[in-house]
Motif scaffolding. Structure first.
Motif, PDB file in Angstrom:
ATOM      1  N   THR A   1      25.748  43.036  36.346  1.00 16.72           N
ATOM      2  CA  THR A   1      26.544  44.216  36.644  1.00 16.72           C
ATOM      3  C   THR A   1      26.702  44.957  35.318  1.00 16.72           C
ATOM      4  N   ILE A   2      27.623  45.876  35.242  1.00 17.64           N
ATOM      5  CA  ILE A   2      27.885  46.493  33.940  1.00 17.64           C
ATOM      6  C   ILE A   2      29.253  46.053  33.443  1.00 17.64           C
ATOM      7  N   GLN A   3      29.376  45.949  32.131  1.00 16.28           N
ATOM      8  CA  GLN A   3      30.682  45.721  31.513  1.00 16.28           C
ATOM      9  C   GLN A   3      31.488  46.994  31.760  1.00 16.28           C
ATOM     10  N   GLY A   4      32.611  46.854  32.485  1.00 16.75           N
ATOM     11  CA  GLY A   4      33.394  48.024  32.852  1.00 16.75           C
ATOM     12  C   GLY A   4      34.466  48.412  31.853  1.00 16.75           C
TER      13      GLY A   4
ATOM     14  N   LEU B   1      31.914  36.302  28.682  1.00 19.67           N
ATOM     15  CA  LEU B   1      32.817  35.217  29.074  1.00 19.67           C
ATOM     16  C   LEU B   1      34.200  35.818  29.268  1.00 19.67           C
ATOM     17  N   SER B   2      34.799  35.536  30.436  1.00 15.22           N
ATOM     18  CA  SER B   2      36.156  36.009  30.667  1.00 15.22           C
ATOM     19  C   SER B   2      36.928  34.930  31.420  1.00 15.22           C
ATOM     20  N   GLY B   3      38.129  35.294  31.881  1.00 15.43           N
ATOM     21  CA  GLY B   3      38.931  34.289  32.560  1.00 15.43           C
ATOM     22  C   GLY B   3      39.995  34.956  33.409  1.00 15.43           C
TER      23      GLY B   3
HETATM   24  N1  LIG Z   1      32.277  44.902  35.710  1.00 20.25           N
HETATM   25  C1  LIG Z   1      33.293  44.231  35.170  1.00 20.25           C
HETATM   26  N2  LIG Z   1      33.683  44.495  33.918  1.00 20.25           N
HETATM   27  C2  LIG Z   1      34.680  43.745  33.389  1.00 20.25           C
HETATM   28  N3  LIG Z   1      35.193  43.817  32.141  1.00 20.25           N
HETATM   29  C3  LIG Z   1      36.128  42.875  31.982  1.00 20.25           C
HETATM   30  C4  LIG Z   1      36.248  42.160  33.158  1.00 20.25           C
HETATM   31  C5  LIG Z   1      37.131  40.983  33.292  1.00 20.25           C
HETATM   32  O1  LIG Z   1      37.637  40.696  34.357  1.00 20.25           O
HETATM   33  O2  LIG Z   1      37.331  40.330  32.263  1.00 20.25           O
HETATM   34  C6  LIG Z   1      35.332  42.717  34.066  1.00 20.25           C
HETATM   35  C7  LIG Z   1      34.932  42.463  35.424  1.00 20.25           C
HETATM   36  O3  LIG Z   1      35.463  41.616  36.149  1.00 20.25           O
HETATM   37  N4  LIG Z   1      33.918  43.238  35.919  1.00 20.25           N
END
Ligand SMILES: Nc1nc2[nH]cc(C(=O)O)c2c(=O)[nH]1
Ligand SMILES: C[S@@+](CC[C@H](N)C(=O)[O-])C[C@H]1O[C@@H](n2cnc3c(N)ncnc32)[C@H](O)[C@@H]1O
Ligand code: SF4
Ligand SMILES: [Mg+2]
Length: 238
Positions: A13-16, A79-81
């Motif tokens: 996807t794209i970094q939003g 990497l996220s959470g």
């Molecule tokens: N497309 C997209 N970009 C993001 N940037 C940070 C997100 C996140 O939940 O950490 C996120 C996310 O969940 N989706």
């Protein structure tokens, strides 16, 4: 060995959000957070509601799943959470991704240190404003940002109201050399009415732009919405 609690693997996807907004990327979302933000859009990572979906995975298993999902169509993993920086074991995944030519990024609030943060290519620290109900440990953040001072990092503060804006100013002033982002807060992380959400988010974006352009302390700030929320609303896994 199975050691990383994973809730979602998705993409490409794209970094939003933030410093690499628009970058094509895969996401790995870990379970567990040391915070409980009032408006967290990923509360399922820590509130128990998705407990049965948590998978304990090895770095190798995560890498295999990323390849199955993304094929040849990715070169970047975020990497996220939750807070991925709670997990010492994530260092193995960061190295494995790098050995395979994948660029890495992370989203964390800057409350916890891990040595492997030094190996991540793009690091976003997102300390939390008053509306979250959380209190920033600025000494911990000082320590972490000092360690990361020669790395590609940014600060991103979500803003819902005037008090949050004042907090954002304070953060930017404390760390003037760190690229600084203001992010629109999403007040309704549960609605499925995308039209209402979109118009609400755009008017909040307009308000935040207006506040930033009037404020000399924000002359170097970048003001962004959550692009994925504008495109896909509150949908999970995008
Ligand atoms: N497309 C997209 N970009 C993001 N940037 C940070 C997100 C996140 O939940 O950490 C996120 C996310 O969940 N989706
Ligand atoms: C879900 S958090 C996970 C990573 C880490 N725990 C953190 O907060 O930085 C990812 C990003 O989403 C932001 N975020 C969470 N809920 C939000 C909301 N309702 N509106 C805008 N941004 C939000 C956080 O501030 C953070 O920058
Ligand atoms: S720190 Fe991040 S994941 Fe944790 S509660 Fe706050 S927004 Fe959600
Ligand atoms: Mg999100």
């Amino acid at each position: 060995m199975s050691s990383i609690p994973v809730l979602e693997i998705f993409g490409p996807t794209i970094q939003g959000e933030g410093m690499v907004i628009g970058q094509k990327t895969m996401f790995v979302r870990t379970a567990g957070c040391d915070y409980r933000c009032a408006w967290c859009d990923s509360a399922f990572t820590w509130d128990g509601s998705a407990k049965e979906q948590i998978r304990q995975m090895s770095a190798e298993e995560i890498w295999q799943e990323l390849k199955e999902l993304g094929g040849d169509n990715f070169s970047h993993v975020t990497l996220s959470g939750g807070n991925p920086a709670l997990l010492k074991s994530l260092g193995v995944l960061v190295s494995l991704l790098q050995q395979n030519g994948i660029r890495t990024a992370i989203e964390t609030q800057g409350s916890r240190w891990q040595d492997w943060l030094l190996a991540v290519d793009e690091v976003t620290f997102s300390p939390k404003p008053p509306s979250s109900g959380m209190t920033t440990d600025f000494l911990a953040l000082d320590y972490i940002l000092e360690k990361m001072k020669h790395k590609d990092i940014s600060l991103k503060v979500v803003v819902f109201d005037e008090q949050d804006f004042a907090y954002a100013k304070q953060v930017h002033e404390r760390y003037p050399d760190v690229p600084f982002f203001l992010q629109v807060g999403n007040e309704d992380v549960h609605t499925t009415d995308d039209d209402v959400l979109l118009s609400r988010l755009l008017s909040r974006y307009e308000w935040l732009i207006e506040r930033a352009v009037q404020c000399k302390e924000m002359n170097d700030a970048k003001v962004l919405p959550q692009l994925h929320a504008l495109v896909w609303g509150n949908k999970r896994g995008v």
